[in-house]
Design an enzyme around this catalytic site. Structure first.
Site, mmCIF file in Angstrom:
data_model
loop_
_atom_site.group_PDB
_atom_site.id
_atom_site.type_symbol
_atom_site.label_atom_id
_atom_site.label_comp_id
_atom_site.label_asym_id
_atom_site.label_seq_id
_atom_site.Cartn_x
_atom_site.Cartn_y
_atom_site.Cartn_z
ATOM 1 N N TYR A 1 0.843 -1.207 0.000
ATOM 2 C CA TYR A 1 0.000 0.000 0.000
ATOM 3 C C TYR A 1 0.877 1.257 0.000
ATOM 4 C CZ TYR A 1 -3.741 3.169 1.623
ATOM 5 O OH TYR A 1 -4.651 4.203 1.754
ATOM 6 N N VAL B 1 -9.889 0.981 12.488
ATOM 7 C CA VAL B 1 -10.093 1.062 13.930
ATOM 8 C C VAL B 1 -11.463 1.620 14.319
ATOM 9 C CG1 VAL B 1 -8.898 3.300 14.246
ATOM 10 C CG2 VAL B 1 -8.938 1.617 16.085
ATOM 11 N N ASN C 1 -14.196 -0.988 13.532
ATOM 12 C CA ASN C 1 -14.031 -2.119 14.464
ATOM 13 C C ASN C 1 -14.560 -1.784 15.855
ATOM 14 O OD1 ASN C 1 -12.825 -3.885 12.715
ATOM 15 N ND2 ASN C 1 -10.942 -4.128 13.882
#
Ligand code: NAD
Ligand code: UDP
Length: 320
Positions: A150, A192, A195
């Site tokens: 990435y 995050v 989640n």
């Protein structure tokens, strides 16, 4: 609202994803025609289903690693998985998406002589030793680690954009986007904010990687999209790169505590191993964006989290 004469036809690659779908909403609201090209790897039709009967919207299933022949006035190149879990799932494809995708979209922009925007990332700074990160910092990236597909893919895309600009005079806009969150993030996306919110709403343990002392700066999606549009409308003498993000900095543990409080969840914190090459700190210096775009984020973390929680509550009610 633009008239038929001044209306632009805009290509958004990755338009069925989180950021792309919000960008498309804004482009349509100001009167543009939008062509969304997406292979639906991490994006979903659900993100754009409200647009299916829109007269100025068109969806095309297309993988940017293959050439695309369309006629447009502007290109926003957002196609690329953004969550570490997804971009590490098929790392070779991730690099191809960034690099071949950039070559294909730059080739299209070259033929059309049109302006092209690149969704770059704070990951070009890697695990930064300069804090906060300024655009002149060259970064600290591991070229062979699990995040490299990435990070290096996006770095190479920036190189291609600037070489097309220098060599061929292409009109480019390179934005380095810092962690952004909001409605339409995929619930299983692995990032995050999604989640933590999903775990809190389901009463599951909140998974903190490492000790949770690493920091991130979280920008609400509406603020970010406003910056995209302002940047795209600057003159050709400002190609970027420009940092776009919210300079408020929080530890991951602080984020978990905010989410627990705002959801009223009884979830407990659990600590799991820190993934390799996970940056220890991240915060944008947005002086350049302030100066050139007259922009800064307006949405405070708690307010943005409330809107995000509301969206995920809807998904949980539907059984997501
Ligand atoms: P996302 O995963 O929700 O959206 C990415 C979209 O690209 C998805 O719809 C996916 O299906 C599509 N896509 C992936 N590979 C493709 C390919 N080969 N051909 C066509 N479409 C493809 O992620 P996002 O958060 O909306 O991110 C959008 C862009 O912004 C990405 O380029 C990402 O790297 C960049 N970015 C995002 C953030 C963030 O915090 N959200 C931060 C930095 C950079
Ligand atoms: N993280 C975490 N628990 C999770 C998901 C992520 O503690 O369930 C941490 C992750 O290790 C990183 C930070 O949160 O330090 C941001 O992760 P994300 O994947 O959202 O994006 P990154 O900024 O790392 O690309």
């Amino acid at each position: 609202m633009r008239s038929r004469i001044t209306r632009k036809r805009v290509l958004v690659t990755g338009g069925a994803g989180f950021l792309g779908s919000h960008l498309i909403d804004r482009l349509l609201a100001r009167g543009d025609e939008v062509l969304c090209a997406d292979n639906l790897f991490t994006g979903t039709k659900r993100n754009i289903e409200h647009l299916h009967t829109h007269p100025r919207f068109e969806f095309m299933r297309h993988d940017v690693t293959f050439p695309l022949f369309v006629e447009v006035d502007e290109i926003f190149n957002l196609a690329c998985p953004a969550s570490p879990i997804h971009y590490q799932h098929d790392p070779v494809q991730t690099t191809k998406t960034s690099v071949h995708g950039a070559i294909n979209m730059l080739g299209l922009a070259k033929r059309l002589r049109c302006r092209i925007f690149q969704a770059s990332t704070s990951e070009v700074y890697g695990d930064p030793s300069v804090h906060p990160q300024v655009e002149s910092y060259w970064g600290n990236v591991n070229p062979i680690g699990v995040r490299s597909c990435y990070d290096e893919g996006k770095r190479c895309a920036e190189t291609l954009f600037f070489d097309y600009h220098r060599q061929l005079g292409l009109d480019i806009k390179v934005a380095r986007i810092f962690n952004t969150y909001g409605p339409r993030m995929h619930p299983n996306d692995g990032r995050v904010v999604s989640n933590f919110v999903m775990q809190a709403l389901r009463g599951e343990p909140i998974t903190i990687f490492g000790e949770g002392q690493q920091t991130r700066s979280f920008c609400f999606v509406d603020d970010l999209v406003e910056a995209f549009l302002r940047f795209m409308d600057t003159g050709p003498d400002f190609p970027g790169p420009v940092n776009l993000g919210n300079p408020g900095e929080f530890t991951i543990r602080e984020l978990a505590e905010r989410v627990i409080e705002l959801t009223g969840s009884g979830s407990k914190l659990v600590f799991q191993p820190l993934p390799s090459d996970d940056p220890a700190q991240r915060r944008p210096d947005i002086s350049l964006a302030r100066e050139k775009l007259g922009w800064e984020p307006r949405v405070a973390l708690d307010d943005g989290l409330k809107k995000t929680i509301e969206y995920f509550e809807g998904l949980v009610r539907e059984g997501a």
